[in-house]
Design an enzyme around this catalytic site. Sequence first.
Site, PDB file in Angstrom:
ATOM      1  CB  ALA B  34     -29.901   3.574  77.174  1.00  0.00           C
ATOM      2  CG  ASP B  35     -25.493  -0.621  76.857  1.00  0.00           C
ATOM      3  OD1 ASP B  35     -25.610  -0.021  77.943  1.00  0.00           O
ATOM      4  OD2 ASP B  35     -24.398  -0.849  76.331  1.00  0.00           O
ATOM      5  CB  SER B  36     -28.624  -3.703  80.288  1.00  0.00           C
ATOM      6  OG  SER B  36     -27.419  -4.326  79.914  1.00  0.00           O
ATOM      7  CG  ASP B  38     -25.654   3.186  77.950  1.00  0.00           C
ATOM      8  OD1 ASP B  38     -24.532   3.590  78.309  1.00  0.00           O
ATOM      9  OD2 ASP B  38     -25.909   2.835  76.789  1.00  0.00           O
TER      10      ASP B  38
END
Lengths: 248, 77
Positions: B34-36, B38
């Site tokens: 996940a990225d920030s 997400d």
Amino acid sequence: MHELTEQIVVITGSARGIGFAIAQRFASALATVIIIDLNAELVDKAVKSLRDQGGKAFGYIGNVTDGKMIEELFAQIVKEHGPIDTLVNNAGVTRDNLMLRMKEEEWQLVMDINLKGTFICTQKVFKHMMKARQGSIINIASVIGLMGNAGQANYAASKGGMIAFTKSCAKEFSSRNVRVNAVAPGFIETEMTAALSEDVRASYAKVIPLGKMGTPDDVAKVCLFLASEFSSYITGQTIAVDGGLTMH
Amino acid sequence: MDIEAKVKQIVMDKLGVEEAQVVPAANFIEDLRADSLDTVELVMAFEDEFGLTIPDEDQDKLRTVGQAIDYLKEKLG
């Protein structure tokens, strides 16, 4: 040229002026145009006018400074019309005064509508766009935000703020394929500038390389470009529509 | 559907991962990629699904699937 069939475009402050010209352009490009403005009578009139020209238009009353209202309004628009493809943050005001005479209320009102309103609408629309993994947000700034203007410290600060805001959002939203750009109109023929005397208008025209004031449609055409696939690799930019006034 | 199953479903939907990957120890960022944004989206989805507000200061506590399940169980329990 740029057809936006099936696209949902929301334009704030679009019952008249540059906002309405943008609405007209998008309507003639076959988009579904959502007009948001404060005055019910003006909204109805604008919607009727677009429909008379064969456009698909719907109007809603909305105050861009009211986060809760805008959140509910966008949810309603998505429910009734489908995902929002493009948001044009156009709602804006001026309260001109020389610095020494400027009241805090004049400062605050301009910051609230122009800058906070842009923040609110962008935040609320991004919730929907991030799910759709696509979208274009267009912020109507001003050349005043680039070059400043005596008597418009509040307006210049708000428009300069919008340009910096545009860049930050462009970086933050890029991974979700949501592009954010600003358009900076120069001297444009509107109700606001119609009040100026011939002499003043002539003196403006003299400093504009193209030698004349712009029309609201000149601004609208750039918005159409920024909403379309033709600008798919452009984000975080500020495009001046000013007849060359601010070229550097 | 119980809290655990709902959380797993949301994680699968939002992050596009397989059920087998959504184990309690799975870290959203390190394991599930996940990225920030997400992680913010996940928190918002939990809020919508379970009808609660997760304060900013609590969001750091939700780093793994298990932590999210435990947090929500505690808040809803």
